[in-house]
Design a protein around this motif. Sequence first.
Motif, PDB file in Angstrom:
ATOM      1  N   TYR A  24     -75.131 -10.005 -27.833  1.00 19.95           N
ATOM      2  CA  TYR A  24     -75.997 -10.927 -27.685  1.00 19.95           C
ATOM      3  C   TYR A  24     -76.380 -11.726 -28.880  1.00 19.95           C
ATOM      4  N   TYR A  43     -76.723  -4.246 -28.426  1.00 20.86           N
ATOM      5  CA  TYR A  43     -77.309  -5.649 -27.898  1.00 20.86           C
ATOM      6  C   TYR A  43     -76.765  -6.657 -28.921  1.00 20.86           C
ATOM      7  N   PRO A  46     -85.422  -8.188 -15.424  1.00 24.90           N
ATOM      8  CA  PRO A  46     -86.623  -8.693 -16.012  1.00 24.90           C
ATOM      9  C   PRO A  46     -87.377  -9.598 -15.004  1.00 24.90           C
ATOM     10  N   HIS A  69     -84.081  -4.663 -29.548  1.00 25.29           N
ATOM     11  CA  HIS A  69     -83.390  -5.235 -30.506  1.00 25.29           C
ATOM     12  C   HIS A  69     -81.966  -4.919 -30.899  1.00 25.29           C
ATOM     13  N   ARG A  90     -81.679  -1.794 -19.512  1.00 27.77           N
ATOM     14  CA  ARG A  90     -82.866  -2.000 -18.760  1.00 27.77           C
ATOM     15  C   ARG A  90     -82.519  -1.326 -17.288  1.00 27.77           C
ATOM     16  N   THR A 136     -81.079 -14.917 -30.677  1.00 28.08           N
ATOM     17  CA  THR A 136     -81.975 -15.538 -29.906  1.00 28.08           C
ATOM     18  C   THR A 136     -82.188 -15.407 -28.255  1.00 28.08           C
ATOM     19  N   PRO A 151     -82.522  -9.422 -24.750  1.00 25.73           N
ATOM     20  CA  PRO A 151     -83.532  -9.239 -23.876  1.00 25.73           C
ATOM     21  C   PRO A 151     -84.844  -8.952 -24.506  1.00 25.73           C
ATOM     22  N   SER A 152     -85.755  -9.268 -23.728  1.00 23.78           N
ATOM     23  CA  SER A 152     -87.188  -8.781 -24.328  1.00 23.78           C
ATOM     24  C   SER A 152     -87.281  -7.532 -24.337  1.00 23.78           C
ATOM     25  N   GLY A 153     -88.169  -7.086 -25.430  1.00 22.32           N
ATOM     26  CA  GLY A 153     -88.373  -5.749 -25.792  1.00 22.32           C
ATOM     27  C   GLY A 153     -87.062  -5.023 -26.412  1.00 22.32           C
TER      28      GLY A 153
END
Length: 362
Positions: free
Chosen positions: A90, A86, A139, A100, A135, A93, A96-98
């Motif tokens: 990315y 990621y 989300p 690193h 994922r 900021t 994606p949540s969860g």
Amino acid sequence: MTIEYGMKDGMLLWVRNPFNGTVTYFNDVHRKPHVFGLLTNPQHPAALRPLAPHDLRDEMERVRHACVFCPGNEAMTMEEVMRVTYGEMYESTAMPSGFHGDDWAIRVVRNIIPRVPEECTGGRNESYVIIEDGRHFLPGATGLSDLMWSGVLPAQHYYHLLRIAAAVVRRSLDNPAVQSVLIRKHQGRESGASQPHIHLQAIGADRVFPDVERDMEVTARHPHIWHESVALMRECGLHIEEGDGIASQWSPFGKFGRHFEVIALEDCQPLPDIPDTRLRLFAQYTHRLLRALGTAPYDLEIHHGEGIPLHLHLHGRRYVYANIGGTLNAPADVAENVVAPTRDIVRLLALQTAEEEQRWQG
Ligand SMILES: [Zn+2]
Ligand SMILES: [Zn+2]
């Protein structure tokens, strides 16, 4: 003998259909786990009733625990051959949540079942799975069928996906027994996907895939065929968007009626040789089409090779027989049940994607 085929130890390895030239390979299908029903069976009680948030969390956890493509279950797949994290795609900021920065976002593993038997490709398994994202669920999923899908990935993520696909093609072509590598995808159970976790497949074969061979033969005989096709679709109002030497269109030249193409008219090299800036544009056009088509089932195939433009065929897999017999549907309902990718929707998506791109580059 008219029928061509290959045998090993008295077993059929492959056979060519004498009528349309397609080749079917035979595999030990019992080794292939079909877990779609297990994970997202619409008849499963969990899929029928709305779940209380904590029940849903438990159910999602159960599914992720059982899914071989989910992070944490890496030991359940064949050997890993590539990954993108990621952090490589990315901004810190926008993570994606969860997840690193050093978690994998795209992961390439060998397919547990070589789609083309190893015996045909120098004793090596040349079939790969490209897991598109870590994922499993969207989300904010409110049910077990809210799965991640390609069009909903950010534009730059999708570009990295095609870049990795190109790298896998290059790697497979390093095997002297491999003549061509197909990139393929099934979205949705109706299209034959056996795993709900989003993934692409790369398949190296000991021959040029017959459909690509046909593309090459026709292009050699009629070098203007692609431009002609794009011009005709434009004239008939079947084009979706055009620019940068790339056209998206609905086309009647597919195996089934609801067939879409993205054609990079001037990029006539094998996928690994396509310049990065061109691949990025091809990814953007493709991504917009996928976003417009939504979650409806489809299969997708990327064709590439010396002398033919880089292009993809996408078949909407609902009502596939709708126009058998050559009875074409009018353009107005071309995308019915594949969610209408009208030019307006695609233009809107084009703006969104351009914005995403800008944020990503700026
Ligand atoms: Zn999963
Ligand atoms: Zn083609």
